[in-house]
Scaffold this motif. Structure first.
Motif, PDB file in Angstrom:
ATOM      1  N   MET A   6       0.898  -1.272   0.056  1.00  0.00           N
ATOM      2  CA  MET A   6      -0.105   0.154  -0.073  1.00  0.00           C
ATOM      3  C   MET A   6       1.039   1.358   0.116  1.00  0.00           C
ATOM      4  O   MET A   6       1.869   1.434   0.773  1.00  0.00           O
ATOM      5  CB  MET A   6      -0.816   0.146   1.245  1.00  0.00           C
ATOM      6  N   GLU A  34      -0.586   5.133  -8.514  1.00  0.00           N
ATOM      7  CA  GLU A  34      -1.728   4.315  -8.963  1.00  0.00           C
ATOM      8  C   GLU A  34      -1.375   3.419  -9.940  1.00  0.00           C
ATOM      9  O   GLU A  34      -1.771   2.370 -10.126  1.00  0.00           O
ATOM     10  CB  GLU A  34      -3.097   4.946  -9.253  1.00  0.00           C
ATOM     11  N   ASP A  55       0.536   0.448  -7.030  1.00  0.00           N
ATOM     12  CA  ASP A  55      -0.019  -0.117  -5.889  1.00  0.00           C
ATOM     13  C   ASP A  55      -1.218   0.396  -5.500  1.00  0.00           C
ATOM     14  O   ASP A  55      -1.765   1.617  -6.063  1.00  0.00           O
ATOM     15  CB  ASP A  55       0.781  -0.048  -4.765  1.00  0.00           C
ATOM     16  N   GLU A  56      -1.939  -0.097  -4.585  1.00  0.00           N
ATOM     17  CA  GLU A  56      -3.009   0.601  -3.971  1.00  0.00           C
ATOM     18  C   GLU A  56      -2.728   1.772  -3.251  1.00  0.00           C
ATOM     19  O   GLU A  56      -1.680   1.729  -2.570  1.00  0.00           O
ATOM     20  CB  GLU A  56      -3.769  -0.272  -3.002  1.00  0.00           C
ATOM     21  N   ILE A  57      -3.612   2.780  -3.127  1.00  0.00           N
ATOM     22  CA  ILE A  57      -3.082   4.016  -2.565  1.00  0.00           C
ATOM     23  C   ILE A  57      -4.426   4.662  -1.698  1.00  0.00           C
ATOM     24  O   ILE A  57      -5.400   4.298  -2.009  1.00  0.00           O
ATOM     25  CB  ILE A  57      -2.993   5.214  -3.804  1.00  0.00           C
ATOM     26  N   PHE A 102      -2.838   0.592   9.252  1.00  0.00           N
ATOM     27  CA  PHE A 102      -2.682  -0.170   7.849  1.00  0.00           C
ATOM     28  C   PHE A 102      -1.464  -1.166   8.183  1.00  0.00           C
ATOM     29  O   PHE A 102      -1.201  -2.086   7.218  1.00  0.00           O
ATOM     30  CB  PHE A 102      -2.516   0.596   6.742  1.00  0.00           C
ATOM     31  N   PHE A 160       3.891   0.313   5.149  1.00  0.00           N
ATOM     32  CA  PHE A 160       3.556   0.923   3.876  1.00  0.00           C
ATOM     33  C   PHE A 160       4.644   1.769   3.461  1.00  0.00           C
ATOM     34  O   PHE A 160       5.553   2.313   3.992  1.00  0.00           O
ATOM     35  CB  PHE A 160       2.220   1.826   4.300  1.00  0.00           C
TER      36      PHE A 160
END
Length: 179
Positions: free
Chosen positions: A1, A36, A39-41, A82, A85
């Protein structure tokens, strides 16, 4: 992430940096569009950045609200929420997908990596924060077990837009590089 840090007070700039335009595009979106690709942001906002929240809502950019008490406190909050990251400052308008890929490849999801540039790569008009012969840049990996420097190669990572003068310089560079 990847977490885009966009919740600071912008005290040196005097206004919300993530929404300021470089090359006709808000800095936050410049960073988001590169991230983007990799990876997922999620964008980390705070009560300090109401216009940035509006931009995220308008553009469909995912965000989370942090306490907004300071950079370190927000990083700790995000790590708890999270886990490890990759983090990037919203005011790093010339970060590229390859920069994210490089730090993600090197990250073991435990040891934090502080993104740095060898001083020989820093364009002479830029005045980044330096430490032990390196320019510290706003791209890093946040883990839970120690910290190491990670050398990057994109010279424009040395431009972290914090002041009106740096914003003008970023605009000139954007015109030169066509981005």
């Amino acid at each position: 992430m990847i977490v885009i840090m966009a919740g600071g007070r912008s005290s040196r700039m005097g206004r919300e940096k993530p929404v300021l335009r470089v090359g006709g595009v808000p800095m936050l979106l410049r960073v988001y569009w590169e991230a983007e690709k990799v990876d997922e942001i999620i964008v980390a906002l705070s009560r300090n950045t109401p216009r940035t929240r509006e931009l995220c809502l308008r553009e469909g950019v995912p965000f989370v609200e942090t306490p907004g008490k300071g950079y370190v406190e927000d990083i700790i909050y995000l790590l708890r929420e999270f886990g490890p990251f990759v983090g990037v400052s919203a005011d790093l308008p010339f970060v590229r997908a390859g920069d994210f890929q490089a730090i993600e490849r090197a990250f073991d999801w435990k040891t934090s990596l502080t993104g740095v540039l060898p001083l020989r790569l820093v364009p002479r008009d830029l005045k980044p924060v330096t430490y032990r012969g390196y320019a510290i840049v706003g791209l890093n990996a946040v883990g839970t077990e120690g910290e190491e420097f990670f050398e990057l190669s994109n010279p424009l990572l040395a431009l972290n837009v914090n002041t009106p003068e740096e914003l003008k310089l970023a605009e000139r560079i954007a015109r030169l590089v066509g981005k």
